[in-house]
Scaffold this active site. Structure first.
Site, PDB file in Angstrom:
ATOM      1  CB  SER A 138      -0.950   0.011   1.199  1.00 53.79           C
ATOM      2  OG  SER A 138      -0.240   0.155   2.415  1.00 53.79           O
ATOM      3  CE  LYS A 186      -3.076   2.275   4.084  1.00 53.52           C
ATOM      4  NZ  LYS A 186      -2.393   1.067   4.613  1.00 53.52           N
TER       5      LYS A 186
END
Length: 208
Positions: free
Chosen positions: A125, A162
């Site tokens: 990701s 993230k």
């Protein structure tokens, strides 16, 4: 510095800091020290912390409410290497012994702020930020972060890496890969906590 140079109250504050770090994985705030030891105001805790810093028992880092650092932890990391965190069980501190796969020797002076642990990356990701599956993310343990920083977040029962975007009590956790969705978090409702900020990455090819 030896503990013999501390007053009984200073030793009590130092023991409380050590105990809090063992239980939670991060240092206490001034308010938490006050509650634990019965001080009437954060100023009393601050006075003891500054005395401990002058005697070399702790280091105070400005600009953060949890900016208390134990030099003994840094010495242990320098000699043994940083802990490598694998899978994290729900409800337990990220640096609980059961989560540590091994220790990996790293020159911690290459990173700023100083790293506290390594997190094994799972998934792609964050590919476009150069963070790939199997890499070790170099993490400074903190509960405060700025917009745009890459963070380690515990969200419900999962730990995720993230890029942070925060607007008050609302967070957006942004992937660096268009194949992955943005995660929306409401701090008033969701079980979420910051476990650290990324200060570097060790490529998978260089491990072992």
């Amino acid at each position: 510095m030896t503990n013999d140079t501390l007053t009984p109250r200073q030793q009590q504050v130092l023991d409380q800091i050590r105990g809090h770090i063992r239980r939670t994985g991060y240092p206490p705030t001034r308010a938490e020290i006050c509650r634990a030891l019965g001080f009437r105001s954060p100023n009393a805790a601050e006075a003891h912390l500054r005395a401990l810093a002058r005697k070399g028992a702790i280091e105070l880092r400005p600009g953060t409410s949890r900016g208390i650092h134990l030099p003994e932890e840094a010495a242990a990391n320098d000699s043994d290497g940083l802990p490598v965190v694998g899978r994290v069980a729900a409800g337990s501190p990220i640096l609980a012994e059961a989560h540590i796969d091994r220790h990996y020797r790293v020159d911690t002076h290459l990173f700023s702020p100083r790293p506290d642990y390594l997190l094994r990356v799972r998934g792609m990701s964050m590919r476009d930020a150069g963070i790939l599956d199997g890499d070790l993310l170099v993490v400074h343990r903190t509960h405060e972060a700025r917009n745009g920083q890459i963070v380690v977040m515990r969200l419900h029962d999962e730990v995720t890496v993230k890029r942070l975007e925060q607007h008050g009590s609302r967070l957006r956790l942004l992937a660096e890969n268009p194949d992955y969705p943005t995660i929306e978090v409401d701090l008033t409702r969701d079980d979420a906590s910051l476990e650290g900020i990324a200060v570097g990455v060790i490529r998978n090819e260089g491990l072992d």
